[in-house]
Enzyme design. Structure first.
Site, mmCIF file in Angstrom:
data_model
loop_
_atom_site.group_PDB
_atom_site.id
_atom_site.type_symbol
_atom_site.label_atom_id
_atom_site.label_comp_id
_atom_site.label_asym_id
_atom_site.label_seq_id
_atom_site.Cartn_x
_atom_site.Cartn_y
_atom_site.Cartn_z
ATOM 1 N N ASP A 1 43.421 36.877 14.907
ATOM 2 C CA ASP A 1 43.422 38.073 15.753
ATOM 3 C C ASP A 1 42.247 37.949 16.724
ATOM 4 O O ASP A 1 41.082 38.070 16.319
ATOM 5 C CB ASP A 1 43.282 39.330 14.879
ATOM 6 C CG ASP A 1 43.326 40.603 15.709
ATOM 7 O OD1 ASP A 1 43.202 40.516 16.964
ATOM 8 O OD2 ASP A 1 43.468 41.691 15.119
ATOM 9 N N SER B 1 47.796 39.164 36.490
ATOM 10 C CA SER B 1 49.173 39.586 36.740
ATOM 11 C C SER B 1 49.303 40.235 38.117
ATOM 12 O O SER B 1 48.341 40.808 38.648
ATOM 13 C CB SER B 1 49.563 40.615 35.676
ATOM 14 O OG SER B 1 50.737 41.293 36.038
ATOM 15 N N CYS C 1 50.602 42.878 38.422
ATOM 16 C CA CYS C 1 50.421 44.318 38.142
ATOM 17 C C CYS C 1 49.066 44.830 38.592
ATOM 18 O O CYS C 1 48.808 46.035 38.521
ATOM 19 C CB CYS C 1 50.579 44.595 36.654
ATOM 20 S SG CYS C 1 52.262 44.404 36.094
ATOM 21 N N TYR D 1 47.767 48.469 31.556
ATOM 22 C CA TYR D 1 47.878 47.001 31.627
ATOM 23 C C TYR D 1 47.264 46.434 32.913
ATOM 24 O O TYR D 1 46.493 45.484 32.890
ATOM 25 C CB TYR D 1 49.364 46.651 31.526
ATOM 26 C CG TYR D 1 49.719 45.201 31.627
ATOM 27 C CD1 TYR D 1 49.516 44.340 30.550
ATOM 28 C CD2 TYR D 1 50.296 44.688 32.793
ATOM 29 C CE1 TYR D 1 49.872 43.002 30.642
ATOM 30 C CE2 TYR D 1 50.659 43.357 32.889
ATOM 31 C CZ TYR D 1 50.445 42.517 31.802
ATOM 32 O OH TYR D 1 50.798 41.198 31.898
ATOM 33 N N ASN E 1 56.270 37.779 37.598
ATOM 34 C CA ASN E 1 57.512 37.698 36.796
ATOM 35 C C ASN E 1 57.985 36.297 36.428
ATOM 36 O O ASN E 1 58.696 35.644 37.196
ATOM 37 C CB ASN E 1 58.661 38.388 37.535
ATOM 38 C CG ASN E 1 58.369 39.839 37.752
ATOM 39 O OD1 ASN E 1 58.144 40.579 36.802
ATOM 40 N ND2 ASN E 1 58.325 40.250 39.003
ATOM 41 N N LYS F 1 61.522 41.157 29.358
ATOM 42 C CA LYS F 1 61.445 41.548 30.757
ATOM 43 C C LYS F 1 62.846 41.491 31.365
ATOM 44 O O LYS F 1 63.792 41.017 30.728
ATOM 45 C CB LYS F 1 60.460 40.645 31.483
ATOM 46 C CG LYS F 1 59.090 40.679 30.773
ATOM 47 C CD LYS F 1 58.039 39.979 31.533
ATOM 48 C CE LYS F 1 57.213 41.006 32.277
ATOM 49 N NZ LYS F 1 56.289 40.397 33.222
ATOM 50 N N LYS G 1 72.290 41.341 28.014
ATOM 51 C CA LYS G 1 73.358 42.342 28.162
ATOM 52 C C LYS G 1 74.645 41.683 28.661
ATOM 53 O O LYS G 1 75.749 42.018 28.208
ATOM 54 C CB LYS G 1 72.919 43.431 29.158
ATOM 55 C CG LYS G 1 71.839 44.353 28.585
ATOM 56 C CD LYS G 1 71.385 45.376 29.616
ATOM 57 C CE LYS G 1 70.220 46.197 29.100
ATOM 58 N NZ LYS G 1 69.764 47.207 30.072
HETATM 59 P P1 NAD Z 1 53.965 37.017 25.283
HETATM 60 O O1 NAD Z 1 53.937 38.423 24.799
HETATM 61 O O2 NAD Z 1 55.188 36.217 25.016
HETATM 62 O O3 NAD Z 1 52.715 36.202 24.732
HETATM 63 C C1 NAD Z 1 51.468 36.794 24.488
HETATM 64 C C2 NAD Z 1 51.030 36.364 23.105
HETATM 65 O O4 NAD Z 1 49.739 36.919 22.825
HETATM 66 C C3 NAD Z 1 51.973 36.852 21.993
HETATM 67 O O5 NAD Z 1 52.504 35.763 21.260
HETATM 68 C C4 NAD Z 1 51.088 37.729 21.136
HETATM 69 O O6 NAD Z 1 51.371 37.643 19.737
HETATM 70 C C5 NAD Z 1 49.703 37.193 21.445
HETATM 71 N N1 NAD Z 1 48.682 38.171 21.073
HETATM 72 C C6 NAD Z 1 48.717 39.517 21.296
HETATM 73 N N2 NAD Z 1 47.642 40.085 20.737
HETATM 74 C C7 NAD Z 1 46.928 39.110 20.142
HETATM 75 C C8 NAD Z 1 45.722 39.087 19.391
HETATM 76 N N3 NAD Z 1 45.048 40.212 19.129
HETATM 77 N N4 NAD Z 1 45.262 37.909 18.930
HETATM 78 C C9 NAD Z 1 45.948 36.760 19.174
HETATM 79 N N5 NAD Z 1 47.107 36.715 19.883
HETATM 80 C C10 NAD Z 1 47.591 37.875 20.359
HETATM 81 O O7 NAD Z 1 53.654 37.072 26.856
HETATM 82 P P2 NAD Z 1 53.804 35.942 27.976
HETATM 83 O O8 NAD Z 1 54.921 36.329 28.848
HETATM 84 O O9 NAD Z 1 53.782 34.600 27.356
HETATM 85 O O10 NAD Z 1 52.461 36.198 28.782
HETATM 86 C C11 NAD Z 1 51.309 35.362 28.658
HETATM 87 C C12 NAD Z 1 50.206 35.908 29.547
HETATM 88 O O11 NAD Z 1 50.665 35.973 30.898
HETATM 89 C C13 NAD Z 1 49.767 37.326 29.180
HETATM 90 O O12 NAD Z 1 48.374 37.441 29.371
HETATM 91 C C14 NAD Z 1 50.490 38.189 30.184
HETATM 92 O O13 NAD Z 1 49.826 39.403 30.409
HETATM 93 C C15 NAD Z 1 50.499 37.287 31.408
HETATM 94 N N6 NAD Z 1 51.584 37.597 32.352
HETATM 95 C C16 NAD Z 1 52.863 37.312 32.030
HETATM 96 C C17 NAD Z 1 53.879 37.608 32.937
HETATM 97 C C18 NAD Z 1 55.322 37.288 32.641
HETATM 98 O O14 NAD Z 1 56.179 37.500 33.526
HETATM 99 N N7 NAD Z 1 55.674 36.800 31.472
HETATM 100 C C19 NAD Z 1 53.573 38.216 34.162
HETATM 101 C C20 NAD Z 1 52.251 38.512 34.439
HETATM 102 C C21 NAD Z 1 51.254 38.175 33.539
#
Ligand code: NAD
Length: 325
Positions: free
Chosen positions: A51, A116, A118, A147, A176, A190, A198
């Protein structure tokens, strides 16, 4: 000796793919996450369940590695990130503050932070035919609640750690990301994954529920472009936040039509205007990305959705067979 990389969030969508990518580049990779990957085991040389909200765990994770790719975050699609601002902001600020401090203490040579789109101001995203967002558009700040504010503040923390402690941070603003081996149900998925699911579950002539009126617009980046961009930015000398996305804008209605075409199904849309739909329009301006890297994501939406839809429809089939047996 191989360079050692830590990928946090290696049990998640982008992290899981990044582990594979770095290994193909000859890295030794440690993956860390609070959970194991959902769909297949990690390819990481070492995978630790930790964690990362806790500083001691961040110290353990960063021990003995050269580069950190900090992707761990409490995140999900628009339904998820609009539903729990306090938990998301708290969980992510703890992960990022502790990961930065542990990386400073353990003398990490590169620290890549996954920011992001965002973080961009809501007032710049009110029209579907939005002007693409340049990096300098981030201020005056008015990001997504919870976020987005946390992501923007952590970008600033990366800047401060670079200025005050010489930690070589890189902040990447993802737009995205979609592709196979990612969450497609359960509430954290997402839009592209949710729509593929769907449509996979629909019959040949059917209708699906759409959040909003479907005229909201986005750009979408395929996962292999994302991990390549992450690596290129991490290795570059560019130290300010950088967009990583495509600049091909489509509406959600157009996205549904592309996926329906791939599936060979005739799909009508049932609009639910009570559901969250996020900003009205969002696109990436890639001018700076092109200047810095001489590269930008190149996989078309149609190409990327073919493999994404195929994988999600196989998964839904496996799930429905499990339910029957
Ligand atoms: P995801 O949710 O699939 O992966 C994030 C991982 O972080 C998860 O496996 C989760 O278990 C882990 N995590 C959460 N809390 C934790 C903790 N306390 N300790 C250890 N691990 C922890 O998301 P993703 O799509 O792979 O995104 C990866 C990164 O990219 C993130 O920082 C996200 O904010 C950023 N991001 C993603 C997107 C997208 O379109 N997917 C867009 C913008 C930013």
């Amino acid at each position: 000796m191989a360079t050692k990389a830590l990928v946090t969030g290696a049990g998640g969508f982008i992290g899981h793919h990044l582990v594979k990518y770095l290994q193909e580049k000859g890295y030794w990779v440690r993956g860390v996450d609070i959970k194991n990957p959902d769909f297949e085991p990690s390819d990481a040389d070492e995978f630790q369940l930790l964690d990362l909200r806790l500083e001691d765990n961040c110290m353990q994770a960063t021990d003995g590695v050269d580069e950190v790719y900090n992707l761990a975050a409490d995140m999900g699609g628009i339904g998820y990130i609009t539903a729990s601002h306090a938990d998301i902001a708290r969980n992510n600020i703890l992960i990022n503050a502790n990961m930065l401090e542990a990386s400073r203490i353990n003398k990490i040579s590169r620290f890549l932070y996954s920011s992001s789109a965002c973080i961009y101001p809501m007032y710049k995203q009110t029209e579907a035919d939005v002007t693409p967002l340049k990096e300098t558009d981030a201020y005056p700040a008015d990001p997504e609640e919870g976020y987005g504010w946390e992501k923007l503040f952590t970008e600033k923390m990366c800047q401060y750690y670079l200025e005050d402690h010489g930690l070589e941070t890189r902040s990447v603003r993802f737009h995205n990301v979609y592709g196979p081996i990612g969450t497609y149900d359960g509430g954290k998925e997402k839009a592209p994954a949710a729509l593929c699911r769907k449509i996979a579950l629909a019959s040949d002539v059917d209708s699906i529920e759409v959040w909003g009126d479907g005229e909201q617009t986005r750009s979408f980046m395929y996962i292999s472009d994302c991990v390549e961009g992450i690596f290129r930015i991490a290795q570059s000398d560019y130290r300010n936040p950088l967009n990583l996305g495509t600049d091909h804008l489509v509406s959600i209605n157009e996205l549904i039509d592309i996926i329906s075409g791939i599936a060979g199904k005739t799909i009508d849309k049932d609009y639910d205007l009570t559901k969250p739909q996020g900003v009205r329009g969002r696109n990436s301006d890639n001018s700076l990305l092109r200047d810095v890297l001489n590269w930008e994501p190149g996989i078309t939406l149609e190409e990327g959705l073919v493999t994404t839809y195929r994988w999600i429809s196989e998964q839904t089939l496996v799930q429905s067979e499990k339910v029957v047996s």
